[in-house]
Design an enzyme around this catalytic site. Structure first.
Site, PDB file in Angstrom:
ATOM      1  N   GLY A  47     -21.794 -62.095 -56.782  1.00 19.05           N
ATOM      2  CA  GLY A  47     -22.988 -62.785 -56.849  1.00 19.05           C
ATOM      3  C   GLY A  47     -23.181 -63.857 -56.169  1.00 19.05           C
ATOM      4  O   GLY A  47     -22.393 -64.950 -56.227  1.00 19.05           O
ATOM      5  N   ALA A  48     -24.282 -64.223 -55.380  1.00 19.74           N
ATOM      6  CA  ALA A  48     -24.365 -65.083 -54.363  1.00 19.74           C
ATOM      7  C   ALA A  48     -24.240 -66.582 -54.830  1.00 19.74           C
ATOM      8  O   ALA A  48     -23.294 -67.336 -54.666  1.00 19.74           O
ATOM      9  CB  ALA A  48     -25.744 -64.793 -53.506  1.00 19.74           C
ATOM     10  N   ARG A  89     -15.974 -64.038 -48.124  1.00 21.03           N
ATOM     11  CA  ARG A  89     -17.412 -62.936 -48.186  1.00 21.03           C
ATOM     12  C   ARG A  89     -18.351 -63.342 -47.099  1.00 21.03           C
ATOM     13  O   ARG A  89     -18.665 -64.625 -47.249  1.00 21.03           O
ATOM     14  CB  ARG A  89     -17.707 -62.605 -49.311  1.00 21.03           C
ATOM     15  CG  ARG A  89     -16.880 -62.100 -50.173  1.00 21.03           C
ATOM     16  CD  ARG A  89     -17.304 -61.406 -51.660  1.00 21.03           C
ATOM     17  NE  ARG A  89     -18.175 -60.128 -51.363  1.00 21.03           N
ATOM     18  CZ  ARG A  89     -18.882 -59.513 -52.260  1.00 21.03           C
ATOM     19  NH1 ARG A  89     -19.305 -60.233 -53.558  1.00 21.03           N
ATOM     20  NH2 ARG A  89     -19.579 -58.257 -51.929  1.00 21.03           N
ATOM     21  N   GLN A 195     -22.333 -52.364 -60.425  1.00 24.49           N
ATOM     22  CA  GLN A 195     -22.779 -53.650 -61.091  1.00 24.49           C
ATOM     23  C   GLN A 195     -23.889 -53.622 -61.922  1.00 24.49           C
ATOM     24  O   GLN A 195     -24.025 -54.408 -62.986  1.00 24.49           O
ATOM     25  CB  GLN A 195     -23.147 -54.767 -60.011  1.00 24.49           C
ATOM     26  CG  GLN A 195     -22.148 -55.272 -59.094  1.00 24.49           C
ATOM     27  CD  GLN A 195     -21.918 -54.353 -57.780  1.00 24.49           C
ATOM     28  OE1 GLN A 195     -22.165 -53.117 -57.951  1.00 24.49           O
ATOM     29  NE2 GLN A 195     -21.332 -55.038 -56.848  1.00 24.49           N
ATOM     30  N   ASP A 236     -28.971 -62.116 -51.421  1.00 18.41           N
ATOM     31  CA  ASP A 236     -27.651 -62.805 -50.850  1.00 18.41           C
ATOM     32  C   ASP A 236     -28.102 -63.865 -49.749  1.00 18.41           C
ATOM     33  O   ASP A 236     -27.211 -64.791 -49.572  1.00 18.41           O
ATOM     34  CB  ASP A 236     -26.565 -61.550 -50.328  1.00 18.41           C
ATOM     35  CG  ASP A 236     -25.981 -61.297 -51.682  1.00 18.41           C
ATOM     36  OD1 ASP A 236     -26.541 -60.260 -52.369  1.00 18.41           O
ATOM     37  OD2 ASP A 236     -25.073 -61.583 -52.154  1.00 18.41           O
ATOM     38  N   ASN A 246     -29.659 -58.121 -49.505  1.00 17.58           N
ATOM     39  CA  ASN A 246     -29.105 -57.817 -51.125  1.00 17.58           C
ATOM     40  C   ASN A 246     -28.232 -56.566 -51.247  1.00 17.58           C
ATOM     41  O   ASN A 246     -28.264 -55.774 -50.161  1.00 17.58           O
ATOM     42  CB  ASN A 246     -30.536 -57.593 -51.930  1.00 17.58           C
ATOM     43  CG  ASN A 246     -29.969 -58.075 -53.534  1.00 17.58           C
ATOM     44  OD1 ASN A 246     -29.224 -58.912 -53.688  1.00 17.58           O
ATOM     45  ND2 ASN A 246     -30.477 -57.215 -54.189  1.00 17.58           N
ATOM     46  N   LYS A 247     -27.700 -56.343 -52.267  1.00 20.63           N
ATOM     47  CA  LYS A 247     -27.022 -55.122 -52.591  1.00 20.63           C
ATOM     48  C   LYS A 247     -27.523 -53.911 -51.946  1.00 20.63           C
ATOM     49  O   LYS A 247     -28.726 -53.678 -52.041  1.00 20.63           O
ATOM     50  CB  LYS A 247     -26.773 -55.096 -54.005  1.00 20.63           C
ATOM     51  CG  LYS A 247     -25.988 -54.157 -54.354  1.00 20.63           C
ATOM     52  CD  LYS A 247     -24.647 -53.835 -53.939  1.00 20.63           C
ATOM     53  CE  LYS A 247     -23.975 -55.408 -53.967  1.00 20.63           C
ATOM     54  NZ  LYS A 247     -22.619 -55.236 -53.079  1.00 20.63           N
TER      55      LYS A 247
HETATM   56  O1  MRU Z   1     -21.528 -57.627 -54.064  1.00 22.86           O
HETATM   57  P1  MRU Z   1     -22.152 -58.488 -54.890  1.00 22.86           P
HETATM   58  O2  MRU Z   1     -21.797 -57.988 -56.428  1.00 22.86           O
HETATM   59  O3  MRU Z   1     -21.523 -60.028 -54.813  1.00 22.86           O
HETATM   60  O4  MRU Z   1     -23.551 -58.423 -54.644  1.00 22.86           O
HETATM   61  C1  MRU Z   1     -24.461 -59.324 -55.668  1.00 22.86           C
HETATM   62  C2  MRU Z   1     -25.741 -58.940 -55.381  1.00 22.86           C
HETATM   63  O5  MRU Z   1     -26.219 -58.243 -54.164  1.00 22.86           O
HETATM   64  C3  MRU Z   1     -26.914 -59.824 -56.004  1.00 22.86           C
HETATM   65  O6  MRU Z   1     -28.121 -58.989 -55.953  1.00 22.86           O
HETATM   66  C4  MRU Z   1     -26.967 -61.020 -55.282  1.00 22.86           C
HETATM   67  O7  MRU Z   1     -26.038 -61.727 -55.294  1.00 22.86           O
HETATM   68  C5  MRU Z   1     -28.293 -61.645 -55.753  1.00 22.86           C
HETATM   69  S1  MRU Z   1     -28.298 -61.997 -57.570  1.00 22.86           S
HETATM   70  C6  MRU Z   1     -27.801 -63.453 -57.999  1.00 22.86           C
END
Ligand code: MRU
Length: 350
Positions: A47-48, A89, A195, A236, A246-247
């Protein structure tokens, strides 16, 4: 209970090990910044905003580990740690943002080596504390977009686990629930690392918010049949023109929502806005191990033929024209995004 926390007694970093949820709740204690790099890469913490705060504490560990006796020598060790942590990352800009904030402070510090070590921990702690406060401010703005009776589709995990505490998009949903609004959440399971079903559903259970998990490819069905009133997700990285990284799967969700005239909201603190990157095309997209696609993450059960290969981009870009608004801690940002995002960032600098 914070996702990312400095343990002042043992002087170690404490993370909730998210790889084990929802089956097991366990902390990981870390006293070496190189282990912080591994924890971010292997998604013990993800999570960012959460990885930004974690990297900040990584710098505090690096400062503690350094044997430097002069400020210049300590700075040199910090620059090395910064390089390692930055590369853990690539997509979430909060990681770089937090590291830059700490390194900039260190580079202009006037004082003793001992004091600088303390100042770095203080700076990391401030980033973590600010994150919680900003999330709650953002949640209040975002909750005004949610009406009583709404069914909301949500992608990935954007809750307390993706931040230091409270959350971004899920924080908005949590705030609306706290305000007494009757809402229902459709939780995208979020392949390949799940997630949504592992973490978001786990959080919604704790908050007592009604939800159903859906497969990612079911969202289009629910949107087209009028069963969803709003789509919410985090970010992100937000480029200067409002394109959102984003994801993986966010783009398809936004396309389906936009086509069906369902409002699409990204929720992100201004630390996620990257004005230096003009469009989404400039955002690096992490490609993760193909094993995440070929196996079901949780039990490692192989779901593809032996020898099969896969592609596994972890994020995608949602072009800004699909977004209704971006919710930040300084307010709800509407188009034109280029002008209004810049204004939001500048407001925050004051
Ligand atoms: O790969 P991850 O689980 O780190 O990805 C997280 C996301 O894509 C979240 O949607 C993103 O960080 C924003 S929520 C705080």
């Amino acid at each position: 209970m914070r996702t990312v926390e400095w343990d002042y007694e043992s002087r170690r970093l404490r993370l909730i090990d998210q790889r084990l949820l929802p089956g097991e709740f366990r902390y990981m204690l870390i006293d070496d910044y190189r282990e912080v790099v591994t924890a971010i890469r292997e998604m013990v913490v993800r999570g960012a905003p959460a990885i930004g705060a974690t990297a900040g504490f990584g710098m505090a560990l690096a400062a503690r580990q350094s044997r430097a006796r002069t400020v210049e020598a300590l700075l040199s060790d910090l620059r090395i740690a910064n390089e390692h942590l930055q590369n853990a990352r690539p997509t979430a800009v909060n990681l770089r943002w937090a590291l830059k904030r700490i390194l900039d402070m260190a580079e202009t510090y006037h004082g003793s080596v001992l004091d600088l070590r303390i100042a770095i921990l203080d700076a990391a702690q401030l980033i973590a504390d600010e994150d919680v406060r900003l999330n709650q401010e953002m949640a209040l703005f975002g909750a005004s977009l949610i009406d009583d009776g709404d069914t909301i589709v949500h992608h990935c995990n954007t809750g307390a686990l993706a931040t230091v505490d409270w959350g971004t998009a899920l924080g908005v949903i949590r705030m609306a629930h706290t305000q007494g609004k009757i809402i229902h959440v459709l939780v995208d399971e979020t392949r390949p690392r799940l997630q949504g079903s592992r973490l978001t559903a786990w959080e919604l259970e704790q908050y007592g918010i009604p939800y159903d998990i859906i497969t990612d490819n079911a969202a289009g069905y629910f949107l087209r049949t009028g069963q969803i009133q709003k789509a919410f997700f985090g970010a992100d990285r937000v480029a200067a023109n409002g394109d959102v990284a984003n994801k993986i799967g966010t783009y398809m969700l936004a396309l389906a929502a936009h086509t069906n005239q369902v409002p699409v909201y990204a929720v992100a603190p201004t630390s996620t806005i990257d004005l230096v990157t003009s469009t989404g095309d400039g955002i690096p997209i992490e490609e993760r191990d193909q094993g995440e696609v070929l196996c079901l993450t949780y039990d490692g059960l192989q779901t593809a033929p032996k020898g099969a290969s896969a592609r596994n981009p972890a994020f995608d870009i949602t072009p800004s024209n699909l977004l209704t608004a971006i919710v930040t801690e300084v307010g709800i940002v509407y188009p034109p995004f280029k002008r209004n995002l810049q204004q939001a960032v500048e407001t925050n600098l004051k």
